[in-house]
Design a protein around this motif. Sequence first.
Motif, PDB file in Angstrom:
ATOM      1  N   ARG A   1       1.504  -9.922  19.975  1.00 49.73           N
ATOM      2  CA  ARG A   1       2.209  -9.626  21.014  1.00 49.73           C
ATOM      3  C   ARG A   1       3.181  -8.471  20.665  1.00 49.73           C
ATOM      4  O   ARG A   1       3.690  -7.544  21.664  1.00 49.73           O
ATOM      5  CB  ARG A   1       3.128 -10.756  21.461  1.00 49.73           C
ATOM      6  N   ASP A   2       3.688  -8.237  19.455  1.00 55.45           N
ATOM      7  CA  ASP A   2       4.705  -7.306  19.208  1.00 55.45           C
ATOM      8  C   ASP A   2       3.674  -6.213  18.576  1.00 55.45           C
ATOM      9  O   ASP A   2       4.626  -5.384  18.285  1.00 55.45           O
ATOM     10  CB  ASP A   2       5.579  -7.926  17.938  1.00 55.45           C
ATOM     11  N   ARG A   3       2.722  -6.049  18.376  1.00 56.63           N
ATOM     12  CA  ARG A   3       1.932  -5.070  18.031  1.00 56.63           C
ATOM     13  C   ARG A   3       2.456  -3.682  18.255  1.00 56.63           C
ATOM     14  O   ARG A   3       2.243  -2.456  17.665  1.00 56.63           O
ATOM     15  CB  ARG A   3       0.572  -5.266  18.278  1.00 56.63           C
ATOM     16  N   LYS A   4       2.889  -3.408  19.570  1.00 56.46           N
ATOM     17  CA  LYS A   4       3.222  -2.232  19.961  1.00 56.46           C
ATOM     18  C   LYS A   4       4.464  -1.810  19.920  1.00 56.46           C
ATOM     19  O   LYS A   4       4.736  -0.358  19.954  1.00 56.46           O
ATOM     20  CB  LYS A   4       2.912  -2.040  21.522  1.00 56.46           C
ATOM     21  N   ARG A   5       5.139  -2.524  19.386  1.00 55.29           N
ATOM     22  CA  ARG A   5       6.754  -2.204  18.925  1.00 55.29           C
ATOM     23  C   ARG A   5       6.797  -1.313  17.776  1.00 55.29           C
ATOM     24  O   ARG A   5       6.079  -1.752  16.630  1.00 55.29           O
ATOM     25  CB  ARG A   5       7.534  -3.201  18.761  1.00 55.29           C
ATOM     26  N   LYS A   6       7.435  -0.303  17.732  1.00 53.60           N
ATOM     27  CA  LYS A   6       7.305   0.506  16.432  1.00 53.60           C
ATOM     28  C   LYS A   6       8.395   0.123  15.639  1.00 53.60           C
ATOM     29  O   LYS A   6       9.539   0.011  16.200  1.00 53.60           O
ATOM     30  CB  LYS A   6       7.399   1.992  16.999  1.00 53.60           C
ATOM     31  N   LEU A   7       8.128  -0.209  14.393  1.00 55.06           N
ATOM     32  CA  LEU A   7       9.373  -0.518  13.420  1.00 55.06           C
ATOM     33  C   LEU A   7       9.605   0.697  12.571  1.00 55.06           C
ATOM     34  O   LEU A   7       8.872   1.763  12.386  1.00 55.06           O
ATOM     35  CB  LEU A   7       8.559  -1.671  12.427  1.00 55.06           C
ATOM     36  N   PRO A   8      10.786   0.620  12.321  1.00 54.29           N
ATOM     37  CA  PRO A   8      11.403   1.911  11.428  1.00 54.29           C
ATOM     38  C   PRO A   8      10.865   1.712  10.026  1.00 54.29           C
ATOM     39  O   PRO A   8      11.570   1.525   9.091  1.00 54.29           O
ATOM     40  CB  PRO A   8      13.021   1.486  11.464  1.00 54.29           C
ATOM     41  N   LEU A   9       9.748   1.969  10.000  1.00 52.47           N
ATOM     42  CA  LEU A   9       8.959   1.792   8.657  1.00 52.47           C
ATOM     43  C   LEU A   9       9.409   2.884   7.758  1.00 52.47           C
ATOM     44  O   LEU A   9       9.332   2.887   6.388  1.00 52.47           O
ATOM     45  CB  LEU A   9       7.489   1.908   8.870  1.00 52.47           C
ATOM     46  N   GLU A  10       9.943   3.998   8.471  1.00 53.12           N
ATOM     47  CA  GLU A  10      10.220   5.087   7.378  1.00 53.12           C
ATOM     48  C   GLU A  10      11.507   4.888   6.481  1.00 53.12           C
ATOM     49  O   GLU A  10      11.573   5.243   5.361  1.00 53.12           O
ATOM     50  CB  GLU A  10      10.727   6.359   8.126  1.00 53.12           C
ATOM     51  N   LEU A  11      12.188   3.655   6.554  1.00 52.97           N
ATOM     52  CA  LEU A  11      13.109   3.262   5.698  1.00 52.97           C
ATOM     53  C   LEU A  11      12.429   2.587   4.245  1.00 52.97           C
ATOM     54  O   LEU A  11      13.415   2.348   3.357  1.00 52.97           O
ATOM     55  CB  LEU A  11      14.039   2.254   6.439  1.00 52.97           C
ATOM     56  N   THR A  12      11.234   2.283   4.441  1.00 51.37           N
ATOM     57  CA  THR A  12      10.771   1.847   3.150  1.00 51.37           C
ATOM     58  C   THR A  12       9.624   2.657   2.722  1.00 51.37           C
ATOM     59  O   THR A  12       9.089   3.540   3.692  1.00 51.37           O
ATOM     60  CB  THR A  12      10.069   0.390   3.494  1.00 51.37           C
ATOM     61  N   VAL A  13       9.486   2.856   1.451  1.00 51.07           N
ATOM     62  CA  VAL A  13       8.441   3.962   1.026  1.00 51.07           C
ATOM     63  C   VAL A  13       7.039   3.494   1.066  1.00 51.07           C
ATOM     64  O   VAL A  13       6.855   2.249   0.200  1.00 51.07           O
ATOM     65  CB  VAL A  13       8.959   4.196  -0.446  1.00 51.07           C
ATOM     66  N   GLU A  14       6.185   4.060   1.559  1.00 51.75           N
ATOM     67  CA  GLU A  14       4.970   3.526   1.614  1.00 51.75           C
ATOM     68  C   GLU A  14       4.069   4.045   0.257  1.00 51.75           C
ATOM     69  O   GLU A  14       4.126   5.287  -0.034  1.00 51.75           O
ATOM     70  CB  GLU A  14       4.170   3.834   2.715  1.00 51.75           C
ATOM     71  N   LEU A  15       3.704   3.060  -0.658  1.00 57.20           N
ATOM     72  CA  LEU A  15       3.081   3.509  -1.805  1.00 57.20           C
ATOM     73  C   LEU A  15       1.577   3.489  -1.523  1.00 57.20           C
ATOM     74  O   LEU A  15       0.932   2.984  -0.792  1.00 57.20           O
ATOM     75  CB  LEU A  15       3.252   2.445  -2.942  1.00 57.20           C
ATOM     76  N   THR A  16       0.888   4.282  -2.710  1.00 54.49           N
ATOM     77  CA  THR A  16      -0.496   4.332  -2.658  1.00 54.49           C
ATOM     78  C   THR A  16      -0.863   4.182  -3.861  1.00 54.49           C
ATOM     79  O   THR A  16      -0.125   4.252  -4.792  1.00 54.49           O
ATOM     80  CB  THR A  16      -1.060   5.853  -2.111  1.00 54.49           C
ATOM     81  N   GLU A  17      -2.345   4.394  -4.279  1.00 53.45           N
ATOM     82  CA  GLU A  17      -2.765   4.379  -5.567  1.00 53.45           C
ATOM     83  C   GLU A  17      -2.113   5.336  -6.398  1.00 53.45           C
ATOM     84  O   GLU A  17      -1.886   5.217  -7.640  1.00 53.45           O
ATOM     85  CB  GLU A  17      -4.343   4.629  -5.538  1.00 53.45           C
ATOM     86  N   GLU A  18      -1.917   6.453  -6.024  1.00 57.06           N
ATOM     87  CA  GLU A  18      -1.424   7.685  -6.555  1.00 57.06           C
ATOM     88  C   GLU A  18      -0.015   7.682  -6.971  1.00 57.06           C
ATOM     89  O   GLU A  18       0.541   7.946  -7.977  1.00 57.06           O
ATOM     90  CB  GLU A  18      -1.524   8.924  -5.731  1.00 57.06           C
ATOM     91  N   THR A  19       0.826   7.014  -5.995  1.00 56.37           N
ATOM     92  CA  THR A  19       2.170   7.220  -6.158  1.00 56.37           C
ATOM     93  C   THR A  19       2.662   5.628  -6.708  1.00 56.37           C
ATOM     94  O   THR A  19       3.657   5.717  -7.036  1.00 56.37           O
ATOM     95  CB  THR A  19       2.917   7.134  -4.810  1.00 56.37           C
ATOM     96  N   PHE A  20       2.111   4.815  -6.789  1.00 58.27           N
ATOM     97  CA  PHE A  20       2.580   3.099  -7.235  1.00 58.27           C
ATOM     98  C   PHE A  20       2.935   3.324  -8.429  1.00 58.27           C
ATOM     99  O   PHE A  20       4.423   3.122  -8.741  1.00 58.27           O
ATOM    100  CB  PHE A  20       1.159   2.143  -7.147  1.00 58.27           C
ATOM    101  N   ASN A  21       2.402   3.833  -9.341  1.00 57.34           N
ATOM    102  CA  ASN A  21       2.946   3.405 -10.914  1.00 57.34           C
ATOM    103  C   ASN A  21       4.235   4.678 -11.147  1.00 57.34           C
ATOM    104  O   ASN A  21       5.267   3.913 -11.703  1.00 57.34           O
ATOM    105  CB  ASN A  21       1.830   3.986 -11.915  1.00 57.34           C
ATOM    106  N   ALA A  22       3.792   5.544 -10.607  1.00 51.46           N
ATOM    107  CA  ALA A  22       5.107   6.742 -10.603  1.00 51.46           C
ATOM    108  C   ALA A  22       6.166   6.192 -10.260  1.00 51.46           C
ATOM    109  O   ALA A  22       7.428   6.183 -10.706  1.00 51.46           O
ATOM    110  CB  ALA A  22       4.668   8.036 -10.241  1.00 51.46           C
ATOM    111  N   THR A  23       6.224   5.504  -9.007  1.00 57.42           N
ATOM    112  CA  THR A  23       7.402   5.175  -8.316  1.00 57.42           C
ATOM    113  C   THR A  23       8.136   4.039  -9.117  1.00 57.42           C
ATOM    114  O   THR A  23       9.118   4.007  -9.143  1.00 57.42           O
ATOM    115  CB  THR A  23       7.001   4.706  -6.710  1.00 57.42           C
TER     116      THR A  23
END
Lengths: 684, 785
Positions: free
Chosen positions: B383-405
């Motif tokens: 039900r809450d799927r359409k609400r936009k979370l302020p996700l930008e406050l957390t850093v999204e990691l990827t395979e490339e950035t994980f270790n470095a971060t």
Amino acid sequence: MGLSAAAPLWGPPGLLLAIALHPALSVPPRRDYCVLGAGPAGLQMAYFLQRAGRDYEVFERAPRPGSFFTRYPRHRKLISINKRYTGKANAEFNLRHDWNSLLSHDPRLLFRHYSRAYFPDARDMVRYLGDFADTLGLRVQYNTTIAHVTLDKDRRAWNGHYFILTDQKGQMHQCSVLLVATGLSVPNQVDFPGSENVEGYESVSIDPEDFIGQNVLILGRGNSAFETAENILGVTNFIHMLSRSRVRLSWATHYVGDLRAINNGLLDTYQLKSLDGLLESDLRDLAILKDSKGKFHVTLKFFLEEASTNQSADAITLPQDDNDNFAMRVPYDRVIRCLGWNFDFSIFNKSLRLNSGNAFGKKYPLIRASYESKGSRGLFILGTASHSVDYRKSAGGFIHGFRYTVRAVHRLLEHRHHSVAWPATELPITQLTSSIVRRVNEASGLYQMFGVLADVILLKENAMAFEYLEEFPIQMLAQLETLTGRKARHGLFVINMEYGRNFSGPDKDVFFDDRSVGHTEDAWQSNFLHPVIYYYRYLPTEQEVRFRPAHWPLPRPTAIHHIVEDFLTDWTAPIGHILPLRRFLENCLDTDLRSFYAESCFLFALTRQKLPPFCQQGYLRMQGLVSTESLRQHRVESRLLRDDAPTGRDLEDSSQHPGDQELLGAPLAPGPLAQSLDSNKEEL
Amino acid sequence: MMSSGFSVFRVGISFVIMCSFYMPTVDSLLELSPQKYFSTLQPGKASLAYFCQADSPRTSVFLEELNEAVRPLQDYGISVAKVNCVKEEISRYCGKEKDLMKAYLFKGNILLREFPTDTLFDVNAIVAHVLFALLFNEVKYITNLEDLQNIENALKGKANIIFSYVRAIGIPEHRAVMEAAFVYGTTYQFVLTTEIALLESLGSEDVEYAHLYFFHCKLVLDLTQQCRRTLMEQPLTTLNIHLFIKTMKAPLLTEVAEDPQQVSTVHLQLGLPLVFIVSQQATYEADRRTAEWVAWRLLGKAGVLLLLRDSLEVNIPQHANVVFKRAEKGVPVEFLVLHDVDLIISHVEHNTHIEEIQEDEDDDMEGPDIDVQDDEVAETVFRDRKRKLPLELTVELTEETFNATVMASDSIVLFYAGWQAVSMAFLQSYVDVAVKLKGTSTMLLTRINCADWSDVCTKQNVTEFPIVKMYKKGENPVSYAGMLGTKDLLKFIQLNRISYPVNITSIQEAEEYLSGELYKDLISYSSVSVLGLFSPTMTTDGVRNRTCSRASSDPQQHRVTKWCTRWAHCVHCSLAATGDPEITVENLPSYFRLQKPLLILFSDGSINPQYKKAILTLVKQKYLDSLTPCWLNLKNTPVGRRILRAYFDPLPPLPVLVLVNLHSGGQVFAFPSDQAIIEENLVLWLKKLEAGLENHITILPAQEWKPPLPAYDFLSMMDAATSQHSTRKIPKCMKETDVQENDKEQHEDKSAVRKEPIETLRIKHWNRSNWFKEAEKSFRHDKEL
């Protein structure tokens, strides 16, 4: 062989003479694992052996890996997909659409770095395999042709015997386990009168110039036949293609070894009346005659036998003499044989009892579903040659299939010889639905080797936890405990991928109306590849596996669940995919697998003697899921939670709604639950 | 799943869209010219007339519906006519254009109301609207609670009220209420609303459905008292309302002195059972009170009678105190021994199979649908799927950035799966933490979606979701093992700014630590400080390892410098130390682990210091050693109210002291509410409890958690398909093409399919429900067409 001489090497001097009689025989080096062939399957096995730190050696007759690909396919275009973009980052998922890479931990060794073509050039494969062997430092002994393989009985050996390999220099190698990955290297030839007039795929010219204005007859109807035709389609007068049975289109059979659309130009020109054509007849009834002008005529073997031996070719009866509208009455300039390949049995001594399976002629050696030879223990067939296990069913004859079966064989070996149990993850039961959803959405082994490799979930006592085993050869299900070292005492799930039961076949129309199923209750009728989950209370026996119902990949289960086919192969829809799966798992395990917020667990903890697994394994261990305000709001709206705000009536009003006492989700309380469920529906 | 949900609406919509043009047989609908029509109007008689252009098509959907409404309206003495506006006779009711035609309701020749045809969208709407207009005085339409209270107050001691909520005017439920009002409108005051808020303010559940309450106001003499209410539990149909009102009319409690087998009341005729409370002269007063109480609770569900044993000629078993008589004829009465009023209620509720008397078109109630989400986490996240979370406050990691971060800075990583509801619910809390820590923390908040980067997660040994790990330079990552919520995670992050255990080397430092001077900024996050004394020879490694693992699992224990060897003991002392053992959703598990019965004081707001003192005294005197005393503040933990409702009925005044034996037996004991919570009374009560002299008020259900609903039984569907002939008759079970193909394959298959008795696994239920569904679906289908 004089292997007995090897042991007493440092024995009394009298024996030295005997040793001297075998000039090449010093100490045959002994390896735990010998791999024959540095093609994709051999290198893949070498990779796993190397990673596990095993003692192994690969023998390759050519100076570089992948020698098959230096010549074949003749027209240099691989028909295995090199899909570089899927819109997804998941590496495991992306392997589903990468049919050329071998498995490794090194992301640089993905085929997409080697070719940009969707159907890549065979030279890129050669380059890739060379890099694979070099980068990973695989132990390959090149320029070593194993000319002979025999057995040496020895009770101390892992399997009661050693495999003795003799190379072209007479050098011997002693192996505890022999892994044969030599592929299919012998062109298949059908013996019929006049077959000497026929050119083979392996040697026929690939220059279209050589076919200008010619009448060409191609024997065979596989990809090599069509590939050959495709190449010369534009310059010949016409091409006739002759085969025993009707053409099998891979889009209809869902088998990648059948005719792929990329090669099927001839079908198009045939049906669009452009003189080319397909004919069905058994080659063994025919004969090819070369007339005085060097042209070839098709006739019946029967006529040839009637004729006396010394008759000139021109005098032999032709079918058109009786039937003047006989289809193949024109003389051909060329006859090309494209009949596929066979396994090379010649180097294996009889003592290995490496027989050809009867089902597919002498094409493949006879092996078990564990890829071990039926004739000798410790001899495994890998790669293309192992395709008898899933011939015309799955992808085990191709890189994108056998890279997984090789891994399965390696896991079996690790357990058999090194007591390393089949890798498994143990998880609490609350993770059951998620772990299945995860695998069916990303696992490439399940996806490629559908019907052959399947994930197995072994339940622990009381079904509070489970072990997840990936990609087990399901035909060996009965022997799971001995093969994996895991226990299956409390029931198990098998996760397999399947096409619809009557969906695949050379004569099937795969584009019929309503071919796709959308409703979850019709999921069992799904046609496209979709996950199917089998539940067994007990591990099936060998008998049950062997005498399973026809067209079933597994014995009849206690219960079965189909996750409805999905156009995007994305089975993460909360209602369409995950919910029915959870209900199935719940009903198999007779428990409640829903997730609850901490607040609900709190309520249950104080109002019931038992808690649902999610609360037991999360909340009670201080790991409850706390809901945020907005989720709480939705919870109230969804009627899955009653608002606890005081109504002011609580204390004085005795005529309460009888539902008040019912707790949320009380499994035996259909009343209020039903209502709340109903009210949901209108919004969904 | 979708189709069933929409069926109700679809019916409505199709009327608008379809506009089919086939000829109905209009025979009962009068067709008149305006002049003629007005001449037929009789004084006092109501009449509904539809004015239309003579040249307009003779048929329309509306006319069909109107035609259908002729008979029901005639039953209420209302005539219906179609008036053709001809050019010569211009009536003001004849609209200018074809599509502006309206229907008019006259009483005598007075116009009561005009209806645009689209409000009269079907026969139900026509009947409902017409009656609604006619019964203007009998049925009060209200929109707020105040109106309701005014009506209620006005009628106290005078008349009863029938209050109903319908979702909209003109729908079948509304018609049912209006039809009932037509019959009972003079006897009862009907009150109608379409405001959900009003219904909610009455405390109703499931407000999406129509509700009908009977307000027993006639009995109320004291104006300050509220009228008792009885909710009708059956769906709102004319018949059900009629039955319901009849049971309301029946006397609440009847005294009888004859053979229960022979007794008959209106209840039996209505298909409701009878409950006889057996009474003796000696206990007559109490029995009567009990019976009345039972009668109120069973109102509308069963008839309650007081059976006077002493003046009875037939024998009834000696111990029996309740007699139960089913509505079905010829079933012998049951003699029961039930010591608890609740047991009587539940006996009735479980043994009544009121045949659902439903009218066909109201058949939109059905059993729980297995395609409907019943997982609260999944449902709320969806039900809450359409609400936009302020996700930008957390850093999204990827395979490339994980270790470095995680190498570059101290980081918290949330491993989650985008498709998993629990993960997504927790992601919200995680983002909340990020919002709270914005710009203040040195700890980097990151997240990685394992649905995308499954390899990274596997490498980090993450195989389940969600998982939070803390990566600090030079240390092994620590898994967070606390509550998956903002508060605890925040605590974990704050407290982990320093590493544990803290090495204290001087007495001064130790004193600062204990007084909270050391790490002052952290004191608000911790509740317990523990100081351990070690000889220099002891290795700190072992201490730290064990502490860390523990510390991360319970943030309360963060300021732990010595590991209490016995965890339970540790919590206990910590609770005693803080002196405020308030249980909350977050901390209950640590009380739970003590495995002792909980002595809970439920309080609405903060606890009375006197009670606290009394209990603490008992703690000191070791009376409570075998118990875990605690209290629950309903203000902080509103869900406590639902717990109380599970324990009590009716709810006693607060505060209330309860002993819950959670771990052995599940009995709940209540400290008598008429006694003061003082030491002596408590001691006495505890002694009685110990001696087994107290009766429990309820026993917590010990049910196992079974599957909430069945699953699809694909196995038997597949079986049915293979034994083809039987399947042929099942509608839609197979597609045509499949059937054909199956025919071909049949011969091959037959030998292989084993006809085994189908395995248990609730399969019988599955089958039945599927058949039911099937039948229902095809029925629906017809209706829609």
